[in-house]
Design an enzyme around this catalytic site. Structure first.
Site, PDB file in Angstrom:
ATOM      1  N   ASP A  98      22.853  12.335  32.894  1.00 28.89           N
ATOM      2  CA  ASP A  98      22.233  13.053  33.998  1.00 28.89           C
ATOM      3  C   ASP A  98      23.150  14.203  34.403  1.00 28.89           C
ATOM      4  O   ASP A  98      24.098  14.027  35.159  1.00 28.89           O
ATOM      5  CB  ASP A  98      22.011  12.103  35.173  1.00 28.89           C
ATOM      6  CG  ASP A  98      21.120  12.710  36.245  1.00 28.89           C
ATOM      7  OD1 ASP A  98      20.680  13.858  36.068  1.00 28.89           O
ATOM      8  OD2 ASP A  98      20.861  12.030  37.253  1.00 28.89           O
ATOM      9  N   ALA A  99      22.879  15.399  33.853  1.00 26.72           N
ATOM     10  CA  ALA A  99      23.736  16.559  34.111  1.00 26.72           C
ATOM     11  C   ALA A  99      22.943  17.801  34.498  1.00 26.72           C
ATOM     12  O   ALA A  99      23.519  18.785  34.948  1.00 26.72           O
ATOM     13  CB  ALA A  99      24.597  16.861  32.881  1.00 26.72           C
ATOM     14  N   LYS A 100      21.631  17.768  34.282  1.00 28.17           N
ATOM     15  CA  LYS A 100      20.724  18.860  34.689  1.00 28.17           C
ATOM     16  C   LYS A 100      21.208  20.222  34.190  1.00 28.17           C
ATOM     17  O   LYS A 100      21.371  21.159  34.958  1.00 28.17           O
ATOM     18  CB  LYS A 100      20.539  18.850  36.206  1.00 28.17           C
ATOM     19  CG  LYS A 100      19.947  17.535  36.716  1.00 28.17           C
ATOM     20  CD  LYS A 100      19.830  17.479  38.212  1.00 28.17           C
ATOM     21  CE  LYS A 100      19.229  16.157  38.661  1.00 28.17           C
ATOM     22  NZ  LYS A 100      20.129  15.004  38.406  1.00 28.17           N
ATOM     23  N   ARG A 101      21.433  20.318  32.886  1.00 30.60           N
ATOM     24  CA  ARG A 101      21.917  21.550  32.268  1.00 30.60           C
ATOM     25  C   ARG A 101      20.775  22.537  32.039  1.00 30.60           C
ATOM     26  O   ARG A 101      19.610  22.169  32.048  1.00 30.60           O
ATOM     27  CB  ARG A 101      22.606  21.250  30.939  1.00 30.60           C
ATOM     28  CG  ARG A 101      23.747  20.252  31.007  1.00 30.60           C
ATOM     29  CD  ARG A 101      24.830  20.675  31.958  1.00 30.60           C
ATOM     30  NE  ARG A 101      26.020  19.858  31.805  1.00 30.60           N
ATOM     31  CZ  ARG A 101      26.931  19.670  32.739  1.00 30.60           C
ATOM     32  NH1 ARG A 101      26.783  20.250  33.923  1.00 30.60           N
ATOM     33  NH2 ARG A 101      27.995  18.916  32.519  1.00 30.60           N
TER      34      ARG A 101
END
Length: 588
Positions: A189-192
């Site tokens: 979960d890093a929302k790149r």
């Protein structure tokens, strides 16, 4: 993870059975010796993690100094050999990616383990003895050990590790490997999301350096920004569509207008892109908050195939049953991941709570699939049983405020009816009028139009409410053309060739609609679609179809009668009388 264990377990690729091995044998996990008291494993990766610097105070709190702390990597690995023809040498590559796309593997794991639970690994500093990378790692390892049997995916949140710098990233690396050692897929979960080469770097960081199987991404820079993250089908992405936070609607709820003039919230437009990109790449999922189940249902309507990651169950207040009902793919019982982090990590018995959540999800899953099968059967038979809660409440409201009257009534069509539906009454009941407006929106959203056109007089307040609820510009034909001013026959701002959807309260035979159609068309407007609240099923659909118009109705009259009878709002005798009228009016 038990620090006192002197023996560990390995996962044998050939037999797929766990067998004890001695930590000193060649087949034991690779270890990085941090000090004489602790051992941290090195994950299978081309990047060697830095040695963490652990303070004695942290060490004392996390692990007793007299024991050894080791983690075994039980993940089945595939060893591939590739021949380098230019240098005439053989290379060994260790991969934790099994055959098949990410979503194929996720589906297989969900079926095999019978679970849609995703365990979130969010080491909040307040939940740790000390806010350090080693404490965060130990926190996650304990969760992995306790819950891996009950989930099909782990979701570590990168931010909780990245805040600790290089040592935090190394800890994240080891956590990812520990998840995979248990045979569980990892969604980072890093929302790149960024342009070209930057996105390529994000892909390398997530997939190669950290070894994650999937990644959360932001789609708002377009397809080209995500392409480097999508080109490997063995990896998956979950793109932000409608998030669970209270401010998610600030931007995601803005109204968009496409090239055809169709209007929709931004999240619906993004969901349609997710459906299209998933058809193209095969590895696109969506992030849709469990806190907005009604919006999730609308998203699932336009994007029936992609997996949905539905954060928000638990501490954010998301309703589990409503989420499963809204987001599950009913045809296969899959397509939905429900992540829970604090609800599990703060439980006294983390494994028991994960098991309970898995079982509860499965109960709701079985209900949703069974209900969908029943609904499909009801749809084929024509029944109210597939109605949403909102639709049932609207049907109740129409009866409660007196919109339904019994007696002998001459309709505009000339027919004499034992029942009369007066849809002028809701104008005195703002809440009911708003419910009516909301009921039109799911029908209108897929249609192509630039304006709605409310027919006078009963549909005028309904059309105004629909216009406000959906953000649709409204026009309307006048009953009588003005003899002064502009002398316009149609009021509103429009140009010749604009497409309109006609809004009316109900339809009986359909004859009365044509006067409005003619005025709209005389003004240069194009009319093809008609939406009404109630179709009295007296031949109107067929008459309009014969003239090239498509009728959409929120309610079919017979469905309303059946619902009102079953909820004891109408007697069986009264319903029979009305149905006999409907049959005779159709023959007439």
């Amino acid at each position: 993870v038990h620090a006192s264990h002197t023996q560990s377990m390995s996962f044998s690729p050939s037999t797929q059975k766990r067998s004890p091995i001695n930590a000193s044998t060649p087949s034991s996990p690779i270890q990085v010796q941090v000090n004489s008291k602790k051992t941290i494993p090195r994950p299978h990766s081309s990047i060697s993690p830095l040695k963490p610097s652990l303070g004695s105070r942290t060490s004392a709190k996390i692990l007793k100094s007299s024991t050894s702390f080791q983690i075994n990597f039980n993940r089945q690995t595939a060893i591939t050999r590739s021949q380098n023809t230019d240098h005439n040498k053989e290379e060994m590559a260790i991969s934790n990616v099994a055959d098949g796309s990410f979503y194929e593997r996720l589906g297989e794991d969900a079926r095999r383990k019978n679970t849609l639970l995703c365990v979130g690994l969010d080491p909040h500093g307040k939940e740790l003895p000390e806010d350090t990378p080693f404490a965060a790692e130990a926190f996650c390892l304990a969760l992995i050990e306790a819950t891996h049997e009950f989930c099909c995916c782990f979701k570590p949140n990168a931010a909780f590790f990245e805040q600790h710098g290089a040592e935090g990233v190394n800890a994240l690396h080891r956590v990812v490997a520990a998840c995979q050692a248990k045979g569980v897929l990892v969604l980072l979960d890093a929302k790149r999301g960024d342009i070209g080469t930057t996105s390529e770097a994000y892909a390398k960081a997530a997939y190669e350096a950290l070894g994650a199987d999937a990644l959360t991404v932001s789609p708002y820079m377009g397809e080209d920004s995500l392409e480097p993250l999508l080109k490997d089908s063995a990896r998956g992405v979950f793109m932000l569509v409608r998030t669970s936070n209270p401010g998610g609607s600030d931007i995601q709820g803005l109204t968009t207008i496409d090239a055809t003039g169709a209007r929709a919230p931004l999240y619906i437009s993004v969901a349609k892109l997710a459906q299209t990109w998933n058809e193209k790449y095969g590895n696109v999922g969506m992030v849709v908050g469990a806190t907005v189940p009604a919006e999730m249902a609308a998203i699932r309507e336009v994007a029936p195939n992609p997996w949905i990651l539905a954060p928000g169950v638990g501490f954010q207040g998301g309703d589990l049953a409503a989420t499963v009902q809204a987001g599950l793919r009913k045809d296969d019982g899959l397509g939905l991941l429900i992540p829970v982090s604090r609800g599990i990590s703060r439980a006294a018995d983390k494994g028991a709570e994960a098991r309970r959540l898995r079982d509860t999800i499965n109960e709701e899953r079985e209900k949703a699939v069974a209900e969908a099968a029943s609904v499909q059967s009801d749809k084929e038979a024509g029944s109210y049983h597939n109605w949403s809660l909102e639709k049932r409440q609207l049907a109740d409201g129409l009866m409660e405020v007196g919109c339904v009257k019994f007696g002998s009534f001459t309709l505009k069509s000339g027919l004499t009816s034992p029942i009369y539906i007066d849809l002028r009454i809701p104008v005195a009941h703002p809440k009911l009028l708003a419910q009516i407006a909301q009921s039109f929106l799911p029908i209108l959203k897929p249609l192509t139009f630039g304006h709605i056109a409310a027919l006078p007089y009963a549909a005028m307040p309904i059309g105004s409410a629909v216009s406000l609820a959906g953000g649709f510009p409204m026009v309307y034909p006048r009953k009588e053309a003005k003899a002064y001013g502009t002398k316009a026959a149609v009021e509103g701002v429009f140009k010749s060739g604009d497409q309109v959807v006609v809004i009316d309260d109900l339809i009986t035979t359909g004859d009365s609609k044509f006067e409005g159609f003619e005025k709209l068309q005389s003004a240069g407007l194009v009319t093809k679609e008609v939406v009404v609240l109630i179709d009295r099923e007296s031949g109107g659909t067929e008459l309009l179809a014969a003239s090239g118009y498509t009728l959409h109705a929120v309610f079919k009259f017979r469905e309303l009668l059946a619902y009102w009878q079953d909820t004891e709002k109408l007697s069986k005798e009264k319903v029979k009388e009305v149905e006999e009228f409907l049959i005779s009016s159709c023959k007439a």
